[in-house]
Design a protein around this motif. Sequence first.
Motif, mmCIF file in Angstrom:
data_model
loop_
_atom_site.group_PDB
_atom_site.id
_atom_site.type_symbol
_atom_site.label_atom_id
_atom_site.label_comp_id
_atom_site.label_asym_id
_atom_site.label_seq_id
_atom_site.Cartn_x
_atom_site.Cartn_y
_atom_site.Cartn_z
ATOM 1 N N ALA A 259 -3.585 5.295 1.076
ATOM 2 C CA ALA A 259 -3.401 3.955 0.502
ATOM 3 C C ALA A 259 -3.637 2.881 1.554
ATOM 4 C CB ALA A 259 -1.996 3.838 -0.080
ATOM 5 N N ARG A 260 -3.204 3.140 2.769
ATOM 6 C CA ARG A 260 -3.415 2.184 3.854
ATOM 7 C C ARG A 260 -4.906 2.062 4.163
ATOM 8 N NH1 ARG A 260 -0.789 4.807 7.377
ATOM 9 N NH2 ARG A 260 1.228 4.138 6.544
ATOM 10 N N SER B 180 0.961 -2.851 -4.559
ATOM 11 C CA SER B 180 1.206 -2.066 -3.358
ATOM 12 C C SER B 180 2.710 -1.908 -3.216
ATOM 13 C CB SER B 180 0.623 -2.759 -2.128
ATOM 14 O OG SER B 180 0.812 -1.970 -0.975
ATOM 15 N N LEU C 214 -2.878 6.664 -7.043
ATOM 16 C CA LEU C 214 -3.594 5.470 -6.584
ATOM 17 C C LEU C 214 -4.837 5.254 -7.431
ATOM 18 C CD1 LEU C 214 -4.307 4.320 -2.987
ATOM 19 C CD2 LEU C 214 -6.240 4.597 -4.559
ATOM 20 N N LEU D 237 -8.324 2.631 -8.123
ATOM 21 C CA LEU D 237 -9.236 1.619 -7.586
ATOM 22 C C LEU D 237 -10.171 1.182 -8.703
ATOM 23 C CD1 LEU D 237 -10.481 0.049 -5.179
ATOM 24 C CD2 LEU D 237 -11.941 2.048 -4.759
ATOM 25 N N ALA E 160 -6.521 -0.012 1.431
ATOM 26 C CA ALA E 160 -6.103 -1.423 1.522
ATOM 27 C C ALA E 160 -6.830 -2.156 2.636
ATOM 28 C CB ALA E 160 -4.597 -1.497 1.737
ATOM 29 N N GLU E 161 -7.180 -1.449 3.687
ATOM 30 C CA GLU E 161 -7.838 -2.083 4.834
ATOM 31 C C GLU E 161 -9.356 -2.151 4.683
ATOM 32 O OE1 GLU E 161 -6.448 0.308 8.037
ATOM 33 O OE2 GLU E 161 -4.441 -0.596 8.063
ATOM 34 N N VAL F 290 -11.520 -5.301 -0.258
ATOM 35 C CA VAL F 290 -10.559 -4.681 -1.163
ATOM 36 C C VAL F 290 -9.388 -5.639 -1.404
ATOM 37 C CG1 VAL F 290 -8.921 -2.786 -1.480
ATOM 38 C CG2 VAL F 290 -11.190 -2.337 -0.507
ATOM 39 N N LYS F 291 -9.045 -5.804 -2.657
ATOM 40 C CA LYS F 291 -7.915 -6.647 -3.055
ATOM 41 C C LYS F 291 -6.792 -5.759 -3.574
ATOM 42 C CE LYS F 291 -6.622 -10.249 -6.383
ATOM 43 N NZ LYS F 291 -7.125 -11.104 -7.501
ATOM 44 N N SER F 292 -5.597 -5.987 -3.039
ATOM 45 C CA SER F 292 -4.441 -5.210 -3.474
ATOM 46 C C SER F 292 -3.836 -5.848 -4.723
ATOM 47 C CB SER F 292 -3.391 -5.145 -2.363
ATOM 48 O OG SER F 292 -2.241 -4.458 -2.814
ATOM 49 N N PHE G 266 -5.801 -1.076 -6.517
ATOM 50 C CA PHE G 266 -6.678 -1.966 -5.762
ATOM 51 C C PHE G 266 -7.924 -2.247 -6.590
ATOM 52 C CE2 PHE G 266 -4.350 0.791 -2.848
ATOM 53 C CZ PHE G 266 -3.794 -0.117 -1.952
ATOM 54 N N CYS H 44 -0.113 2.734 -6.527
ATOM 55 C CA CYS H 44 -0.839 1.639 -5.885
ATOM 56 C C CYS H 44 -2.101 1.366 -6.688
ATOM 57 C CB CYS H 44 -1.233 2.003 -4.449
ATOM 58 S SG CYS H 44 0.148 2.162 -3.295
#
Length: 506
Positions: free
Chosen positions: A346-347, A360, A394, A396, A350-351, A355-357, A373, A371
Amino acid sequence: MTFTPHGDHWIAGKRVGASARFSSAPASGSTFEFSAGTPELVAEACAAAEAAFAGFAATSREARARLLTTIADEIDARGAQITEIGSAETGLPAARLEGERGRTTGQLRLFAEHVLKGDYLDRRHDAALPERQPLPRPDLRMMPRPVGPVAVFGASNFPLAFSTAGGDTAAALAAGCPVVVKGHGAHPGTGEVVADAIVVALDALGMDAGIFSLVQGGSRAVGEALVTDPRIKAVGFTGSLGGGRALFDLCAARREPIPFFGELGSVNPMFVLPQAASARGVELGTGWAGSLTMGVGQFCTNPGIAIVIDGPEADAFVQSATEGLKAVAAQTMLTDGMAAAYRDGARRVAEGAGVKSLLSTACEGRAAAPCLFEVSAGDWLENEALSEEVFGPLGLVIRVADAAQMTQIAQSFKGQLTATLQMEAEDIELARALLPLLERMAGRVLANGFPTGVEVCDAMVHGGPYPASTNFGATSVGTLSIRRFLRPVCYQNLPDELLPADLVKV
């Protein structure tokens, strides 16, 4: 807890202890000690499997069907023990484990029915043509035969259906191949109870005890010893890409390379076509959230990526998915390592650039919370790391500009287990354009559903191009999976007395 495991290996019908031990790491309840596997134990189990092979390969289909159904009966007889220790080891609720036990025994009984029918044998006969000119034709008969002892690696995320007596073991036994199982350290007690059932079944039927062995735990050297033992002729594996690829490379590097049937994971993209987004975007967002979080996202068919055309319909879909995920509390993952890997994944997402969270949530220890994104198509295409599986709940969302860009995104995916089309009748032309890409990408293409939940039946395919699996021509679920452990043999001019019994009347 009322059940206490004995903690030993099963090597050809004998309980074998070891001086080296390891402790289970349960989600709740008591910790137990288990004997740790060694390369020496692997060699002993493989020798017993090889010694049992000729006799087991020669058994009738009726005898193998009896074995499979007896194993299923013995597993069901231990249902309470399995649920008790399985829930403690994995954190899975009792209902999930009972359902998975039903799937496991159902697979065994399905294979029993399948071998009795004999359709999988694909028997062929070209009769002799002694008068044919310019050359006569000999009598030719063909039938697949078992390949030899098979190694099976228990899976972390399915302690029953993909482990000790799971689909790989069921298919191998149905084919007439002895099995050596490498138990998974995440649920050794569960594996032990199931192994007990198999050993009892073999004994009750008077069959060679070398047909099955279970080696528990141990270092990486144990798995390496298993796949490189010259008596092992095929491997069934469900697990991570890194671990699976390492074992696959070992199989390929052997003096006699052998097939490695590895199912290594997938992000299972879901394409939300325009009219579907317009007609039921909110409903789809809610359904996607439910599928993402089923089993804490620990299914290999978890639909981790949704592709939708940007606009108000995409907004409604995303908002609905976000609300659905917010309503899901943190849940216990199968192991501490999985939970840590989920947080790291997930980290990493996110980085990622662009990418928009959207959601979270903090989680600690063995717990995981959803999570969500989103990213633009352009940023997705520039960052290959976003296509890597994150094992857990998670999601996306990839927002694309139009149908052409959705097609471009479809072309960017590596091999997958599944690909999904959410569509209405008006989406048929776009679906028709996408379908050849999805067929090439995935082992299973579905419309207007979610891929979590794999039906065990004749038509199912659970596999796909690499890295979803290491053999795109195989499946690890369904009756077709028996073919992994068979190879065709042609018999030319052999008298009936020498032919396999199943081939004499063809």
